[in-house]
Design a protein around this motif. Structure first.
Motif, PDB file in Angstrom:
ATOM      1  N   ALA A  76      80.868 105.958  36.473  1.00 34.23           N
ATOM      2  CA  ALA A  76      80.861 106.127  37.922  1.00 34.23           C
ATOM      3  C   ALA A  76      79.509 106.666  38.382  1.00 34.23           C
ATOM      4  O   ALA A  76      79.095 106.435  39.508  1.00 34.23           O
ATOM      5  CB  ALA A  76      81.968 107.074  38.354  1.00 34.23           C
ATOM      6  N   ARG A  77      78.852 107.362  37.484  1.00 31.29           N
ATOM      7  CA  ARG A  77      77.548 107.921  37.831  1.00 31.29           C
ATOM      8  C   ARG A  77      76.511 106.792  37.878  1.00 31.29           C
ATOM      9  O   ARG A  77      76.574 105.843  37.108  1.00 31.29           O
ATOM     10  CB  ARG A  77      77.141 108.929  36.755  1.00 31.29           C
ATOM     11  CG  ARG A  77      76.282 110.041  37.265  1.00 31.29           C
ATOM     12  CD  ARG A  77      76.115 111.112  36.207  1.00 31.29           C
ATOM     13  NE  ARG A  77      75.318 110.657  35.085  1.00 31.29           N
ATOM     14  CZ  ARG A  77      74.005 110.467  35.131  1.00 31.29           C
ATOM     15  NH1 ARG A  77      73.338 110.682  36.250  1.00 31.29           N
ATOM     16  NH2 ARG A  77      73.354 110.065  34.078  1.00 31.29           N
ATOM     17  N   VAL A  78      75.584 106.920  38.807  1.00 30.69           N
ATOM     18  CA  VAL A  78      74.509 105.940  38.897  1.00 30.69           C
ATOM     19  C   VAL A  78      73.360 106.464  38.036  1.00 30.69           C
ATOM     20  O   VAL A  78      72.883 107.582  38.231  1.00 30.69           O
ATOM     21  CB  VAL A  78      74.034 105.789  40.363  1.00 30.69           C
ATOM     22  CG1 VAL A  78      72.890 104.800  40.449  1.00 30.69           C
ATOM     23  CG2 VAL A  78      75.204 105.368  41.240  1.00 30.69           C
ATOM     24  N   ARG A  79      72.970 105.703  37.037  1.00 25.01           N
ATOM     25  CA  ARG A  79      71.866 106.147  36.191  1.00 25.01           C
ATOM     26  C   ARG A  79      70.561 105.881  36.936  1.00 25.01           C
ATOM     27  O   ARG A  79      70.432 104.882  37.646  1.00 25.01           O
ATOM     28  CB  ARG A  79      71.881 105.425  34.852  1.00 25.01           C
ATOM     29  CG  ARG A  79      73.197 105.652  34.106  1.00 25.01           C
ATOM     30  CD  ARG A  79      73.164 105.027  32.748  1.00 25.01           C
ATOM     31  NE  ARG A  79      72.167 105.629  31.880  1.00 25.01           N
ATOM     32  CZ  ARG A  79      72.342 106.793  31.246  1.00 25.01           C
ATOM     33  NH1 ARG A  79      73.462 107.477  31.395  1.00 25.01           N
ATOM     34  NH2 ARG A  79      71.396 107.270  30.472  1.00 25.01           N
ATOM     35  N   VAL A  80      69.630 106.781  36.808  1.00 27.80           N
ATOM     36  CA  VAL A  80      68.401 106.652  37.574  1.00 27.80           C
ATOM     37  C   VAL A  80      67.183 106.689  36.671  1.00 27.80           C
ATOM     38  O   VAL A  80      67.018 107.602  35.862  1.00 27.80           O
ATOM     39  CB  VAL A  80      68.291 107.785  38.618  1.00 27.80           C
ATOM     40  CG1 VAL A  80      67.029 107.605  39.437  1.00 27.80           C
ATOM     41  CG2 VAL A  80      69.504 107.803  39.529  1.00 27.80           C
ATOM     42  N   ALA A  81      66.350 105.672  36.825  1.00 29.26           N
ATOM     43  CA  ALA A  81      65.088 105.630  36.096  1.00 29.26           C
ATOM     44  C   ALA A  81      63.953 105.636  37.110  1.00 29.26           C
ATOM     45  O   ALA A  81      64.113 105.139  38.224  1.00 29.26           O
ATOM     46  CB  ALA A  81      65.026 104.366  35.245  1.00 29.26           C
ATOM     47  N   VAL A  82      62.829 106.229  36.737  1.00 28.28           N
ATOM     48  CA  VAL A  82      61.656 106.186  37.605  1.00 28.28           C
ATOM     49  C   VAL A  82      60.550 105.449  36.862  1.00 28.28           C
ATOM     50  O   VAL A  82      60.357 105.644  35.658  1.00 28.28           O
ATOM     51  CB  VAL A  82      61.195 107.608  37.975  1.00 28.28           C
ATOM     52  CG1 VAL A  82      59.811 107.594  38.630  1.00 28.28           C
ATOM     53  CG2 VAL A  82      62.201 108.235  38.937  1.00 28.28           C
ATOM     54  N   ARG A  83      59.870 104.555  37.576  1.00 32.95           N
ATOM     55  CA  ARG A  83      58.758 103.833  36.978  1.00 32.95           C
ATOM     56  C   ARG A  83      57.501 104.075  37.799  1.00 32.95           C
ATOM     57  O   ARG A  83      57.484 103.809  39.002  1.00 32.95           O
ATOM     58  CB  ARG A  83      59.062 102.331  36.955  1.00 32.95           C
ATOM     59  CG  ARG A  83      57.943 101.536  36.322  1.00 32.95           C
ATOM     60  CD  ARG A  83      58.169 100.047  36.395  1.00 32.95           C
ATOM     61  NE  ARG A  83      57.347  99.378  35.398  1.00 32.95           N
ATOM     62  CZ  ARG A  83      57.329  98.076  35.188  1.00 32.95           C
ATOM     63  NH1 ARG A  83      58.116  97.293  35.899  1.00 32.95           N
ATOM     64  NH2 ARG A  83      56.541  97.544  34.267  1.00 32.95           N
ATOM     65  N   LEU A  84      56.476 104.555  37.141  1.00 33.81           N
ATOM     66  CA  LEU A  84      55.176 104.788  37.794  1.00 33.81           C
ATOM     67  C   LEU A  84      54.311 103.563  37.536  1.00 33.81           C
ATOM     68  O   LEU A  84      54.095 103.187  36.381  1.00 33.81           O
ATOM     69  CB  LEU A  84      54.531 106.037  37.185  1.00 33.81           C
ATOM     70  CG  LEU A  84      53.097 106.377  37.602  1.00 33.81           C
ATOM     71  CD1 LEU A  84      53.012 106.708  39.092  1.00 33.81           C
ATOM     72  CD2 LEU A  84      52.570 107.554  36.772  1.00 33.81           C
TER      73      LEU A  84
END
Ligand code: ADP
Ligand code: MG
Length: 377
Positions: free
Chosen positions: A17-25
């Motif tokens: 249910a959790r939204v996984r979050v990735a950050v890309r620079l």
């Protein structure tokens, strides 16, 4: 002791249910810029980064995510690390969504689409799904199931759903059936048996996207591009079961603050619509990740469409794209505050060089209420 933890875990919401979050620079685009003022953001490890605090330049802010990809990360690394593991769920009738968030110019389209030499998430996922269904259909455990993959491609522009595969469908409704599946009645669906089929429909449709100029970027996208890949699985013998898994691949509209792009008139109206649906998306993601009882899906077309594919038993990944240049500083903060699992202020200057160049930038002055938002959470 260990047993007690596992019992408690059973009462938690399913972790998907959790939204996984990735950050890309993204990397600097011009060699020149690299030499200019030092970057205001840098990676610390595979899950965190730091950015100078504009309010107090003796501090940095450290943010943590499910994954952080630095400026040398490849398209393959992003795909393998954050996307490909959700695809098998589609073959057992579950839904999934992957979306790219961030200001215009930070790399959303590069991440989702890429180019022929650096294909992004969309072509990789389509290829793998085609391959996975072929393998499953021919595999030893296949109990007379056949697989069909279809695609639909819509754009949400000013709270209207438009069919990019059939541009005369300009304002399609969104409905929910008795089983709580979300549908777009009348939307074009094309069957794809090969990657060639996909390209044949996708390329001309992409050219139908609404793009307009802003001061930030000549072909800035003002709309959400929503690609839906459906995997339908049908049993050919009794009891003739049917399962459908949906994958949404979404290139969101730019998250930039339009008060700083000099937008006026129609553009400003567009900005309002874009920002309010991104704002709703952020509320939905927050509510899901905090396990709140009420998720405000109905507050925008985008989240309403995603209701059965974001949260619940769906598998969702958000890739927040950020840019290293100083001019993106506040848009980067907005994206980080949207994406972060946690934030910590550390009492240590980022670097003297950076601190000075930030202080020198007049664009860093913000209206009061924005400053509060940027500092919040
Ligand atoms: P957005 O869709 O967020 O507006 P784009 O994906 O169009 O941004 O990226 C802006 C520019 O930067 C494009 O020319 C794109 O090819 C380039 N770019 C973005 N991310 C990367 C990256 N990781 N590596 C190389 N070039 C990139
Ligand atoms: Mg784009």
């Amino acid at each position: 002791m260990a047993k007690r933890v596992s019992i408690l875990d059973q009462h938690k919401k399913p972790s998907s249910a959790r939204v996984r979050v990735a950050v890309r620079l993204r990397p600097y685009m011009e060699k020149e810029d690299e030499k200019a003022p030092a970057a205001c953001v840098r990676g610390l490890d595979s899950q965190s980064l730091e950015i100078v605090n504009w309010r107090n330049q003796l501090e940095t802010m450290q943010y943590q995510f499910d994954a952080f990809y630095g400026d040398s990360a490849t398209q393959r690394e992003i795909y393998m690390g954050s996307v490909c593991h959700i695809l098998p769920h589609l073959l057992i009738g579950q839904n999934a969504s992957v979306f790219a968030y961030g200001p215009t110019g930070a790399g959303k389209t590069h991440t989702m689409l890429g180019n022929p030499s650096q294909p992004g998430v969309i072509p990789r996922a389509v290829r793998d799904l085609l391959q996975m269904t072929r393998t499953a259909a021919g595999g030893p455990e296949n109990e007379n199931w056949t697989y069909t993959i279809t695609m639909s491609y819509v754009e949400i522009y000013q709270e209207k759903v438009m069919d990019l595969l059939e541009p005369k469908n300009k304002d399609l409704p969104i409905r929910e059936d008795k089983d709580h599946n979300i549908l777009i009645p009348g939307v074009t669906q094309k069957t794809i048996n090969s990657f060639g089929d996909f390209d044949e429909h996708f390329i001309p449709a992409s050219q139908n996207r609404t793009v307009a100029s802003t001061k930030l970027n000549d072909r800035s996208s003002r709309s959400h591009a929503v690609l839906l890949i459906k995997v339908q699985k049908s049993q050919q013998v009794s009891p003739f079961r049917q399962l459908t898994g949906k994958l949404y691949l979404i290139d969101l509209a730019g998250s930039e603050d339009n008060r700083r792009t000099g937008n006026q008139g129609i553009r400003l109206k567009e900005s309002g619509a874009i920002n309010s649906s991104l704002f709703t998306l952020s509320k939905v993601v927050d509510a899901l990740n905090q396990g709140l009882p009420r998720i405000p899906y109905r507050d925008s077309k985008l989240t309403r469409l995603l209701q059965d594919s974001l949260g619940g038993t769906a598998h969702s990944v958000m890739i927040a794209n950020i840019a290293p240049e100083q001019k993106y500083y506040f848009d980067t903060l907005t994206a980080l505050n949207f994406a972060a699992k946690s934030k910590q202020i550390i009492n240590k200057p980022f670097s003297q060089e950076t601190t000075q160049s930030i202080a020198a930038l007049p664009a860093m002055k913000r209206p009061r209420e924005e400053a509060e938002t940027a500092a919040g959470s």
